[in-house]
Scaffold this motif. Structure first.
Motif, PDB file in Angstrom:
ATOM      1  N   SER A 158      -0.605   6.595   0.160  1.00  0.00           N
ATOM      2  CA  SER A 158      -1.981   6.079   0.123  1.00  0.00           C
ATOM      3  C   SER A 158      -3.005   7.145   0.509  1.00  0.00           C
ATOM      4  O   SER A 158      -4.183   6.846   0.653  1.00  0.00           O
TER       5      SER A 158
ATOM      6  N   VAL B 133       0.841  -1.193   0.000  1.00  0.00           N
ATOM      7  CA  VAL B 133       0.000   0.000   0.000  1.00  0.00           C
ATOM      8  C   VAL B 133       0.882   1.252   0.000  1.00  0.00           C
ATOM      9  O   VAL B 133       1.882   1.319   0.713  1.00  0.00           O
TER      10      VAL B 133
ATOM     11  N   TYR C 240     -10.017  -1.273  -3.933  1.00  0.00           N
ATOM     12  CA  TYR C 240      -8.682  -0.683  -4.028  1.00  0.00           C
ATOM     13  C   TYR C 240      -8.675   0.572  -4.894  1.00  0.00           C
ATOM     14  O   TYR C 240      -7.637   1.209  -5.055  1.00  0.00           O
TER      15      TYR C 240
ATOM     16  N   ASN D 187       0.089  -4.701  -4.994  1.00  0.00           N
ATOM     17  CA  ASN D 187      -0.077  -3.952  -6.233  1.00  0.00           C
ATOM     18  C   ASN D 187       0.907  -4.435  -7.300  1.00  0.00           C
ATOM     19  O   ASN D 187       2.115  -4.303  -7.135  1.00  0.00           O
TER      20      ASN D 187
ATOM     21  N   SER E 229      -6.515   7.298   4.802  1.00  0.00           N
ATOM     22  CA  SER E 229      -5.961   6.136   4.100  1.00  0.00           C
ATOM     23  C   SER E 229      -6.858   4.924   4.273  1.00  0.00           C
ATOM     24  O   SER E 229      -6.670   4.116   5.191  1.00  0.00           O
ATOM     25  N   ASN E 230      -7.899   4.824   3.444  1.00  0.00           N
ATOM     26  CA  ASN E 230      -8.715   3.616   3.390  1.00  0.00           C
ATOM     27  C   ASN E 230      -9.302   3.244   4.745  1.00  0.00           C
ATOM     28  O   ASN E 230      -9.237   2.100   5.174  1.00  0.00           O
TER      29      ASN E 230
ATOM     30  N   TRP F  92      -3.925   1.693  -2.941  1.00  0.00           N
ATOM     31  CA  TRP F  92      -4.506   1.013  -1.773  1.00  0.00           C
ATOM     32  C   TRP F  92      -4.345  -0.499  -1.840  1.00  0.00           C
ATOM     33  O   TRP F  92      -4.755  -1.212  -0.931  1.00  0.00           O
ATOM     34  N   ASN F  93      -3.805  -1.001  -2.929  1.00  0.00           N
ATOM     35  CA  ASN F  93      -3.688  -2.443  -3.115  1.00  0.00           C
ATOM     36  C   ASN F  93      -2.463  -2.964  -2.363  1.00  0.00           C
ATOM     37  O   ASN F  93      -1.337  -2.556  -2.662  1.00  0.00           O
ATOM     38  N   PRO F  94      -2.631  -3.885  -1.395  1.00  0.00           N
ATOM     39  CA  PRO F  94      -1.472  -4.387  -0.633  1.00  0.00           C
ATOM     40  C   PRO F  94      -0.554  -5.291  -1.447  1.00  0.00           C
ATOM     41  O   PRO F  94       0.566  -5.555  -1.033  1.00  0.00           O
TER      42      PRO F  94
END
Length: 513
Positions: free
Chosen positions: A397, A353, A412, A380, A431-432, A376-378
């Motif tokens: 992020s 992220v 994401y 990515n 952040s998300n 946001w993709n862990p």
């Protein structure tokens, strides 16, 4: 060699030694920090990094420590160049003739405001750790032998008993008419202006380049002397000395001195000098990992004093400075290990992220998302996403929605929706995290649900149900209801109160009561 190998004529006037680099490998276990072979694969400049040392002991030791760590751990090519130092260092950093200087004194940094603060043509890299302090020193045994005179306080210099402790001077007071005393440096002028300001019956004897040897000889012969020195230095590190205390600096004392070093009388002590590190703009841009090491590097006063005492036991050749720095590195890995930045992961498959996957030169690596992008993709597998409309992305992020808009954090990809309730959706970086963008205790989808499940949203606020009303309010409502029932019951029957209902029947096609 480096593009800086040939320095400009103006910036090389105080050059002492063009290459003072430590010629040996110091730290043998070069892969402990997993940097082996990494630096040569980075998309960075291939030139040699020029570390500038000032020609005094603590600066040379600290510079060798940084030089050795850059070369032996991170794998960079480094040239350690020795200059007389002082104010000229700022011009060399500004022009790029030097990349880094480890120990800079605020007292010498007349360029600080112009280059670092205003132009930002020199990069401040934090404090060194140990601090500097100029002052007047006397052997501690002299103070102990004269307990009733208080020799460690400046007012003792008005006491004839105190003056009798020290040898008399045979030069004119304040060097009046003595051209050999003219010196434009910070410390010399400060001493002269301090004597004038406090009206002390003191004169200054300038000892020249043999100063340290003459003072140390006098100390070794147990002479009662008062002399100018500073910390950190071999003189103050290896001898038992007491610093003379002058009045505490007020807000204007130092400003008056700096505005006119030759004429303004001052009445305050030397200030503590928070020594700092600095680099050229090009160095910060071209070598981000080496700059990170520079920022993290911190050496305490105790550590530098110990190295100075070790240095005093040597012949103090150029190699000796490097040897002492090398020995400190091998003895204190627990201190400097935290300075070493983690190496970048090369040829990655995915990124965490806040980072995106990019091809840099011959490697594939994770880079932090820059302004205008986010991730946001862990896991990515690609680059960072562009910032959506109705939001601002600050890098990493962080995504900031515009006022009265909400970000759906369930995927994401940041999707923006208008808030149905005005004033409850925050316009702040987040952040998300669904609840972090809602105010007034609200959260959930579009900030329409109360975080406290015992409450309910009403008009943008979280409120309790009526069955949670306090007892006094319930009693009042009950009494009012009871009064109404009694009132209705007491209406007289003879009043003929009736309830008429109007009905239209289809069969009759007319109204009937």
């Amino acid at each position: 060699m480096s593009q800086n190998a040939t320095t400009s004529t103006a910036n090389a006037l105080d050059l002492v030694l063009a290459d003072d680099s430590y010629p040996y490998q110091c730290f043998q276990d070069t892969n402990t920090f997993h940097w082996k072979g990494i630096a040569s694969r980075l998309a960075e400049s291939r030139r040699s990094i020029v570390v500038e040392s000032g020609d005094w002991d603590s600066s040379r030791l600290a510079s060798h420590i940084y030089e050795i760590l850059l070369r032996d751990i991170l794998g960079y090519d480094v040239t350690n160049r020795l200059y007389w130092g002082g104010a000229a260092t700022g011009a060399r950093l500004r022009s790029g003739d030097s990349d880094v200087s480890i120990e800079l004194w605020q007292a010498d940094a007349s360029y600080y405001r112009e280059y670092i603060t205003v132009e930002q043509s020199v990069i401040y890299a934090g404090q060194v750790g140990y601090v500097g302090k100029n002052g007047w020193y006397i052997p501690s045994w002299v103070v102990a032998a004269n307990p009733n005179i208080f020799l460690d306080f400046w007012r003792s210099l008005d006491d004839p008993r105190a003056l009798a402790v020290y040898p008399r001077s045979d030069i004119p007071r304040q060097c009046v008419g003595n051209p050999n005393c003219v010196d434009p440096s910070y410390s010399v002028y400060f001493n002269e202006r301090l004597i004038d300001g406090l009206m002390l019956n003191i004169t200054i004897r300038y000892l020249g380049q043999n100063y340290a040897a003459i003072i140390q000889d006098a100390l070794d012969r147990h002479q009662a002397i008062m002399f100018f020195s500073w910390t950190p230095a071999i003189m103050t590190a290896q001898n038992n000395l007491t610093r003379l205390q002058f009045p505490v600096k007020d807000l204007t004392c130092l400003d008056r001195f700096l505005s006119d070093r030759q004429e303004s009388d001052i009445t305050c002590d030397y200030p503590i000098d928070f020594l700092f590190k600095a680099s050229s703009v090009a160095f910060q841009r071209d070598f981000p990992y080496a700059f990170q090491l520079l920022e993290l590097m911190k050496i305490s006063n105790g550590e530098i004093d110990a190295m100075l005492r070790d240095l005093a036991e040597t012949s103090m050749t150029s190699i000796d400075y490097g040897n002492v720095a090398c020995q400190w590195i091998n003895d204190n890995e627990d201190i400097w290990a935290s300075w070493i930045p983690p190496p970048p992961v090369l040829d990655v498959e995915s990124c965490p992220v806040g980072q995106g996957k990019y091809n840099v030169g011959s490697v594939t690596m994770c880079l932090v998302c820059s302004d205008g992008t986010y991730n946001w993709n862990p896991i990515n597998p690609s680059g960072c996403q562009s910032c959506p409309e109705l939001a601002t992305c600050l890098g990493g992020s962080n995504v900031t929605p515009q006022e009265n808009f909400w970000i759906d954090p369930s995927s994401y990809t940041a999707t923006i929706y208008p808030c149905p309730i005005s004033g409850v959706c925050w316009s702040e970086p987040w952040s998300n995290n669904m609840t972090s963008q809602c105010s007034n205790g609200l959260g959930g989808l579009l900030c329409t649900q109360c975080v406290d499940q015992s409450l309910y949203e009403w008009g943008g606020q979280c409120v309790a149900c009526p069955n949670h009303m306090p007892g006094s309010i319930l009693f009042f409502v009950w009494m009012a209801s009871l009064a109404f029932v009694v009132f209705v019951h007491m209406i007289p029957k003879s009043s003929g109160a009736t309830l008429d209902i109007l009905v239209r029947t289809r069969s009759e096609g007319r109204d009937r009561l």
